[in-house]
Design an enzyme around this catalytic site. Structure first.
Site, short mmCIF file in Angstrom:
data_model
loop_
_atom_site.label_atom_id
_atom_site.label_comp_id
_atom_site.label_asym_id
_atom_site.label_seq_id
_atom_site.Cartn_x
_atom_site.Cartn_y
_atom_site.Cartn_z
N HIS A 281 0.83 -1.19 0.00
CA HIS A 281 0.00 0.00 0.00
C HIS A 281 0.87 1.25 0.00
O HIS A 281 2.08 1.17 0.15
CB HIS A 281 -0.98 0.01 1.18
CG HIS A 281 -0.36 0.17 2.53
ND1 HIS A 281 0.32 -0.84 3.17
CD2 HIS A 281 -0.32 1.23 3.38
CE1 HIS A 281 0.73 -0.42 4.36
NE2 HIS A 281 0.37 0.84 4.50
N HIS B 81 0.66 5.64 1.20
CA HIS B 81 -0.04 6.77 1.81
C HIS B 81 0.58 8.03 1.24
O HIS B 81 1.80 8.09 1.01
CB HIS B 81 0.16 6.82 3.33
CG HIS B 81 -0.38 5.65 4.07
ND1 HIS B 81 -1.73 5.40 4.21
CD2 HIS B 81 0.25 4.66 4.75
CE1 HIS B 81 -1.90 4.31 4.94
NE2 HIS B 81 -0.70 3.84 5.28
N TYR C 293 11.69 4.47 0.55
CA TYR C 293 10.56 4.90 -0.29
C TYR C 293 9.64 5.86 0.47
O TYR C 293 8.48 5.58 0.70
CB TYR C 293 9.79 3.68 -0.78
CG TYR C 293 10.67 2.69 -1.49
CD1 TYR C 293 11.37 3.06 -2.64
CD2 TYR C 293 10.84 1.40 -1.01
CE1 TYR C 293 12.20 2.16 -3.30
CE2 TYR C 293 11.66 0.49 -1.67
CZ TYR C 293 12.33 0.89 -2.80
OH TYR C 293 13.15 0.00 -3.45
#
Length: 180
Positions: A59, A61, A149
């Site tokens: 996922h 954000h 990342y």
């Protein structure tokens, strides 16, 4: 029941986007580069300011600020997801893509995404902290500084965060912060 999204032109939004069935493929170097390209391709057509970002294996954000005359974040996410899906070389997705109604998503992404309209500076700060602490929360690293990342490194360079922020401490967040 139909889900209604909040739409405010020029607003800041926190987003969570999750892979289909939580498959853990986002952080392989080819997919990181492809996701960057998908963002760049989309931002050339529909500008945004990315205020904070973290990519995890299943996922991501981020917080975006939209242009002052624009509230269309849904189109941006559709373009990012579609661009990524069309160019990704993933054999599992190729085998099962026919079973998915929207072949553009090709089994890479969960349908939709979660958004939260940032209310004020305090709400922004809490969501930025949630983003940067997320790799620690998921046991991927011991400190935000160790996760490559993330835009955390940009915040450290600009002096907004200390390099050791979030290291060696367990942070907790209100239930209304983040969604995954």
């Amino acid at each position: 029941m139909r889900y209604r999204r909040i739409r405010n032109k020029g607003a800041r939004y926190f987003f969570t986007v999750v892979t289909y069935n939580r498959r853990r493929f986002l952080c392989c170097p080819e997919n990181v580069q492809l996701l960057r390209q998908a963002f760049q391709w989309t931002m050339q057509r529909h500008p945004i300011e990315i205020n904070a970002f973290v990519l995890l294996p299943d996922h991501l954000h981020c917080i975006w600020t939209l242009p002052k005359d624009d509230d269309n974040y849904s189109t941006r996410w559709r373009l990012i997801k579609t661009h990524f899906s069309r160019h990704c070389q993933d054999e599992f997705a190729d085998r099962v893509s026919k079973s998915r109604e929207n072949k553009q998503e090709r089994m890479f992404w969960q349908r939709r995404f979660w958004e939260h309209a940032i209310r004020d500076d305090k709400d922004f700060e809490k969501h930025v902290e949630y983003i940067y602490y997320n790799p620690v929360k998921h046991g991927l690293t011991a400190a935000p500084k160790d996760w490559e990342y993330s835009s955390f490194h940009r915040y450290v360079k600009s002096g907004l965060y200390d390099q050791m922020w979030g290291a060696g401490e367990k942070m907790s967040f209100d239930l209304d912060i983040g969604n995954e």
